[in-house]
Write a protein that holds these residues in place. Structure first.
Motif, short mmCIF file in Angstrom:
data_model
loop_
_atom_site.label_atom_id
_atom_site.label_comp_id
_atom_site.label_asym_id
_atom_site.label_seq_id
_atom_site.Cartn_x
_atom_site.Cartn_y
_atom_site.Cartn_z
N THR A 2 -1.06 9.70 4.88
CA THR A 2 -0.09 9.74 3.78
C THR A 2 0.06 11.16 3.25
O THR A 2 0.94 11.44 2.45
N GLY A 3 -0.82 12.06 3.68
CA GLY A 3 -0.74 13.44 3.24
C GLY A 3 -1.38 13.70 1.89
O GLY A 3 -0.90 14.53 1.12
N LEU A 4 -2.48 12.99 1.63
CA LEU A 4 -3.19 13.19 0.36
C LEU A 4 -4.41 14.10 0.54
O LEU A 4 -5.08 14.04 1.58
N PRO A 5 -4.75 14.88 -0.49
CA PRO A 5 -6.07 15.51 -0.50
C PRO A 5 -7.13 14.41 -0.53
O PRO A 5 -6.94 13.38 -1.18
N LEU A 6 -8.24 14.62 0.17
CA LEU A 6 -9.26 13.59 0.32
C LEU A 6 -10.57 14.00 -0.34
O LEU A 6 -11.08 15.09 -0.10
N LEU A 7 -11.11 13.11 -1.16
CA LEU A 7 -12.43 13.27 -1.75
C LEU A 7 -13.28 12.15 -1.18
O LEU A 7 -13.06 10.98 -1.49
N VAL A 8 -14.23 12.49 -0.31
CA VAL A 8 -14.93 11.47 0.48
C VAL A 8 -16.43 11.72 0.46
O VAL A 8 -16.89 12.85 0.64
N SER A 9 -17.16 10.64 0.27
CA SER A 9 -18.62 10.68 0.31
C SER A 9 -19.10 11.19 1.67
O SER A 9 -18.51 10.87 2.71
N ARG A 10 -20.18 11.96 1.64
CA ARG A 10 -20.78 12.43 2.90
C ARG A 10 -21.32 11.28 3.74
O ARG A 10 -21.60 11.46 4.92
N LEU B 160 0.79 -1.23 0.00
CA LEU B 160 0.00 0.00 0.00
C LEU B 160 0.82 1.29 0.00
O LEU B 160 0.44 2.25 -0.68
N PRO B 161 1.94 1.38 0.73
CA PRO B 161 2.67 2.65 0.75
C PRO B 161 3.04 3.19 -0.63
O PRO B 161 2.94 4.40 -0.87
N ALA B 162 3.42 2.33 -1.56
CA ALA B 162 3.79 2.80 -2.89
C ALA B 162 2.59 3.43 -3.59
O ALA B 162 2.70 4.49 -4.21
N TYR B 163 1.42 2.81 -3.47
CA TYR B 163 0.23 3.32 -4.15
C TYR B 163 -0.28 4.62 -3.52
O TYR B 163 -0.64 5.55 -4.24
N TYR B 164 -0.29 4.67 -2.20
CA TYR B 164 -0.66 5.92 -1.52
C TYR B 164 0.39 7.00 -1.80
O TYR B 164 0.06 8.14 -2.08
N GLY B 165 1.65 6.64 -1.68
CA GLY B 165 2.72 7.60 -1.80
C GLY B 165 2.85 8.24 -3.17
O GLY B 165 3.30 9.38 -3.29
N LEU B 166 2.45 7.53 -4.22
CA LEU B 166 2.55 8.06 -5.57
C LEU B 166 1.26 8.71 -6.05
O LEU B 166 1.23 9.37 -7.09
N ALA B 167 0.18 8.54 -5.28
CA ALA B 167 -1.12 9.09 -5.68
C ALA B 167 -1.14 10.60 -5.58
O ALA B 167 -0.37 11.21 -4.83
N SER B 168 -2.05 11.20 -6.33
CA SER B 168 -2.25 12.65 -6.28
C SER B 168 -3.37 13.02 -5.34
O SER B 168 -3.42 14.12 -4.80
N ALA B 169 -4.32 12.08 -5.14
CA ALA B 169 -5.47 12.30 -4.25
C ALA B 169 -6.11 10.96 -3.97
O ALA B 169 -5.88 9.97 -4.69
N PHE B 170 -6.93 10.91 -2.94
CA PHE B 170 -7.64 9.70 -2.55
C PHE B 170 -9.14 9.94 -2.67
O PHE B 170 -9.61 11.04 -2.36
N MET C 153 -7.06 22.88 -9.72
CA MET C 153 -6.50 23.86 -8.78
C MET C 153 -4.97 23.85 -8.88
O MET C 153 -4.38 22.87 -9.32
N PRO C 154 -4.34 24.94 -8.48
CA PRO C 154 -2.88 25.00 -8.53
C PRO C 154 -2.24 23.90 -7.68
O PRO C 154 -2.75 23.53 -6.62
N ALA C 155 -1.11 23.39 -8.16
CA ALA C 155 -0.40 22.31 -7.46
C ALA C 155 -0.04 22.69 -6.04
O ALA C 155 -0.11 21.84 -5.13
N ASP C 156 0.31 23.94 -5.79
CA ASP C 156 0.68 24.34 -4.43
C ASP C 156 -0.53 24.32 -3.50
O ASP C 156 -0.41 24.02 -2.31
N THR C 157 -1.72 24.59 -4.04
CA THR C 157 -2.95 24.51 -3.22
C THR C 157 -3.22 23.05 -2.85
O THR C 157 -3.58 22.76 -1.70
N ARG C 158 -3.03 22.13 -3.80
CA ARG C 158 -3.19 20.70 -3.50
C ARG C 158 -2.17 20.25 -2.46
O ARG C 158 -2.48 19.45 -1.57
N ALA C 159 -0.95 20.77 -2.55
CA ALA C 159 0.08 20.40 -1.58
C ALA C 159 -0.30 20.87 -0.18
O ALA C 159 -0.11 20.14 0.81
#
Length: 194
Positions: free
Chosen positions: A114-122, A85-95, A158-164
């Motif tokens: 892992t420090g990812l932006p999160l898109l999650v169902s309510r 899992l770490p490789a897949y989470y670590g290389l992802a842009s968002a979850f 959105m700008p990459a720095d905002t995602r970061a």
């Protein structure tokens, strides 16, 4: 290994939304595929990839749906062991977690840590605690493919720095959900029950 070698080794796109789930109807992978198709239509050549890790009874039907939508770019690595899992989470842009019903959803904790932006169902319990809408990701209605594709597009454009910044905020929020906090909550619950 560096990121580009890891991507090549696992067959991963440069930028992608990561999904880690069981293939059950309530996990709403079919709704996600429909939303992803709409997102790709809106985003064109700048669309991120979609990596869906997992297994379950719905897998054949979901792969058929992907083919019928002519997506052709979804990566299905199968069920991943914890050490993978770490490789897949670590290389992802968002979850993304699109479930129509989920009491908690530990994968959201993993993605936040892992420090990812999160898109999650309510409808995912962890989303209410771990997602600050607009700060570290977005909450969406899992029954509305247009809303889901909209948050995919919003994050991509959105700008990459905002995602970061969003990713760092996820990491900060995840840091508050420690085993110690769980233990304190359990002891408080036992005090109430006594």
């Amino acid at each position: 290994l560096d990121a580009s070698n890891q991507r090549k080794k696992h067959g991963l796109p440069e930028s992608y939304f990561f999904v880690c789930t069981r293939f059950l109807p309530r996990k709403n992978v079919d709704g996600l595929l429909l939303a992803y198709a709409a997102y790709r239509d809106r985003c064109g050549a700048d669309a991120w990839g979609l990596v869906i890790a997992g297994s379950g009874d719905e897998e054949a039907r979901l792969r058929d749906l992907e083919r019928s939508l002519r997506l052709g770019s979804v990566v299905w690595p199968g069920f991943l062991q914890y050490d993978q899992l770490p490789a897949y989470y670590g290389l992802a842009s968002a979850f993304i977690h699109a479930a129509t019903s989920e009491p908690w959803g530990l994968v959201v904790n993993e993605a936040a840590a892992t420090g990812l932006p999160l898109l999650v169902s309510r409808n995912v319990g962890a989303g209410r605690e771990l997602v600050r809408h607009g700060e570290n990701g977005f909450l969406f209605d899992p029954a509305r493919a247009d809303e889901m594709s909209g948050v995919l597009l919003q994050l991509t454009t959105m700008p990459a720095d905002t995602r970061a910044v969003m990713g760092r905020r996820s990491l900060d929020i995840a840091g508050h959900w420690t085993p110690r906090r769980f233990g304190e909550g359990l002891l408080a619950a036992l005090d109430v029950a006594a």
